[in-house]
Design a protein around this motif. Structure first.
Motif, mmCIF file in Angstrom:
data_model
loop_
_atom_site.group_PDB
_atom_site.id
_atom_site.type_symbol
_atom_site.label_atom_id
_atom_site.label_comp_id
_atom_site.label_asym_id
_atom_site.label_seq_id
_atom_site.Cartn_x
_atom_site.Cartn_y
_atom_site.Cartn_z
ATOM 1 N N UNK A 209 0.829 -1.202 0.000
ATOM 2 C CA UNK A 209 0.000 0.000 0.000
ATOM 3 C C UNK A 209 0.864 1.252 0.000
ATOM 4 N N UNK A 210 0.426 2.246 -0.732
ATOM 5 C CA UNK A 210 1.050 3.569 -0.739
ATOM 6 C C UNK A 210 0.039 4.548 -0.147
ATOM 7 N N UNK A 211 0.477 5.334 0.833
ATOM 8 C CA UNK A 211 -0.429 6.217 1.550
ATOM 9 C C UNK A 211 -0.838 7.434 0.722
ATOM 10 N N UNK A 212 -2.022 7.936 1.023
ATOM 11 C CA UNK A 212 -2.458 9.233 0.526
ATOM 12 C C UNK A 212 -1.655 10.296 1.265
ATOM 13 N N UNK A 213 -0.830 11.100 0.581
ATOM 14 C CA UNK A 213 -0.006 12.084 1.290
ATOM 15 C C UNK A 213 -0.819 13.155 2.002
ATOM 16 N N UNK A 214 -2.098 13.272 1.655
ATOM 17 C CA UNK A 214 -2.952 14.260 2.318
ATOM 18 C C UNK A 214 -3.728 13.692 3.497
ATOM 19 N N UNK A 215 -3.788 12.371 3.582
ATOM 20 C CA UNK A 215 -4.613 11.804 4.632
ATOM 21 C C UNK A 215 -4.006 10.674 5.424
ATOM 22 N N UNK A 216 -2.982 10.034 4.875
ATOM 23 C CA UNK A 216 -2.314 8.957 5.580
ATOM 24 C C UNK A 216 -2.959 7.594 5.420
ATOM 25 N N UNK A 217 -4.153 7.530 4.798
ATOM 26 C CA UNK A 217 -4.804 6.244 4.559
ATOM 27 C C UNK A 217 -4.295 5.651 3.247
ATOM 28 N N UNK A 218 -4.411 4.348 3.069
ATOM 29 C CA UNK A 218 -3.945 3.757 1.809
ATOM 30 C C UNK A 218 -4.663 4.358 0.610
ATOM 31 N N UNK A 219 -3.895 4.727 -0.381
ATOM 32 C CA UNK A 219 -4.419 5.349 -1.597
ATOM 33 C C UNK A 219 -4.244 4.454 -2.813
ATOM 34 N N UNK A 220 -3.151 3.740 -2.813
ATOM 35 C CA UNK A 220 -2.748 2.933 -3.955
ATOM 36 C C UNK A 220 -2.290 1.578 -3.451
ATOM 37 N N UNK A 221 -2.548 0.532 -4.230
ATOM 38 C CA UNK A 221 -2.014 -0.796 -3.947
ATOM 39 C C UNK A 221 -1.184 -1.244 -5.138
ATOM 40 N N UNK A 222 0.057 -1.634 -4.863
ATOM 41 C CA UNK A 222 0.943 -2.148 -5.898
ATOM 42 C C UNK A 222 1.108 -3.644 -5.726
ATOM 43 N N UNK A 223 1.102 -4.356 -6.808
ATOM 44 C CA UNK A 223 1.279 -5.802 -6.810
ATOM 45 C C UNK A 223 2.727 -6.099 -7.186
#
Length: 345
Positions: A209-223
């Protein structure tokens, strides 16, 4: 460059080269090193966790910028000294990354970072005169390193810090150690700097998971399989003063936090050190220059999140990328390879 009209959640299908290795049970450890908590999960002999941790501990003891007993500390204090073992390889690779990025990564930026308080916790906005004096001594090209003897020499008032690539290098070392000892499935989290070995035991890729830089929640998932994933972002370490936000990623050209139009940069590649160094350098460079560097490279892929909230991914990640459910409305653009010029005469 083109826009992705829709990206759904990934179906994590088995990728080529991932065999089913589900016979082992996970072995885990958590420890503090390099100023962060590291979490390792391996499928193999639990004793190998101790060996991997020892590799990282030994490296830290050698290249710590604050430990008075480290070899790097002596170099910074006296202007010369010797780096032994893998620390020499780290120095050589770090200087190569400085050259590759045209100084967007500069391992001599340490005194500037310290002046802002990011190494001490005493945050402040330095006087411009102070920054100007410090910047006079920021120039990686003046670092002399003899790869045969391990001797490093720096000019007066220059201090170097290998922290911008050390975790990536340590992850690479630990992963190689595990592979050499029969581990073909492991997830090494070095404080957000992730190194994978092989696939998950069931043969599917690791989901990072890559975080949302504005919120800290997961924004993106990389396989991902058998690669490193490193993210640099202003949200990681920052302070606020007089209504302004200042983050720890410094532009060596200005001595100020980098303002490049990016909020985070994630690098995916086979070499953790390269990923670590590029995540910082490309953040400093900004999207246009970062995309140009990717165009001329073949050893990494990238995800960029801009200050406008748009997401740019390089073409090699398109099939291994997904937005999380809460971010399905984000704009996603694919940076594609430029067509090669015809060589016909």
């Amino acid at each position: 460059m083109r826009r992705l009209l829709f990206i759904g959640l990934l179906e994590l299908c088995m990728l080529a080269g991932c065999a089913d290795t589900a016979s082992d049970q996970p072995q885990t450890t958590s420890f503090f090193a390099m100023d962060t908590v590291m979490d390792f999960t391996i499928y193999g002999d639990k004793a190998l966790l101790t060996g991997a941790e020892a590799l990282i501990s030994d490296l830290e003891e050698t290249v710590s910028v604050t430990d008075k007993g480290s070899e790097l500390y002596e170099i910074n204090e006296t202007g010369t000294g010797m780096l032994t073992g893998s620390a020499g390889e780290l120095m050589q690779s770090a200087l190569a990354m400085c050259r590759r990025t045209g100084g967007a990564l500069d391992i001599s930026i340490y005194p500037v970072v310290r002046a802002w308080g990011f190494t001490t916790g005493s945050y402040q906005v330095p006087e411009e005169d102070t920054l100007g004096e410090l910047l006079d001594h920021v120039d990686y090209t003046k670092i002399q390193y003899n790869d045969k003897t391990g001797v490093v020499s720096v000019p007066d008032d220059m201090k170097i810090d290998l922290g911008s690539v050390a975790k990536g290098f340590a992850g690479r070392q630990a992963a190689q150690y595990l592979r050499e000892n029969g581990v073909d499935s492991a997830l090494l989290n070095l404080g957000g700097n992730v190194q994978t070995v092989g696939c998950k035991p069931d043969g599917t890729p690791w989901k990072i998971a890559v975080k949302d830089p504005n919120g800290g929640t997961p924004m993106i998932v990389l396989s991902i399989q058998d690669q490193a994933v490193v993210t640099s972002g202003g949200y990681e370490r920052y302070f606020e003063q007089d209504g302004n936000t200042y983050w720890h990623i410094m532009d060596p050209a200005t001595g100020h936090p980098a303002e490049s139009g990016l909020l985070s940069v994630t690098i995916v590649g086979d070499d953790g050190l390269v990923c670590d160094g590029l995540s910082t350098a490309l953040f400093v460079m900004g999207l246009e220059k970062a995309a140009a560097l990717w165009q001329e490279s073949d050893d990494f892929e990238a995800v960029f999140v801009t200050t406008e909230g748009d997401i740019y991914i390089t073409a090699g990640l398109e099939s291994n990328f997904a937005l999380t459910e809460d971010h399905q409305d984000s704009f996603v653009y694919v940076i594609e390879r430029l067509p090669k010029e015809s060589s016909d005469k």
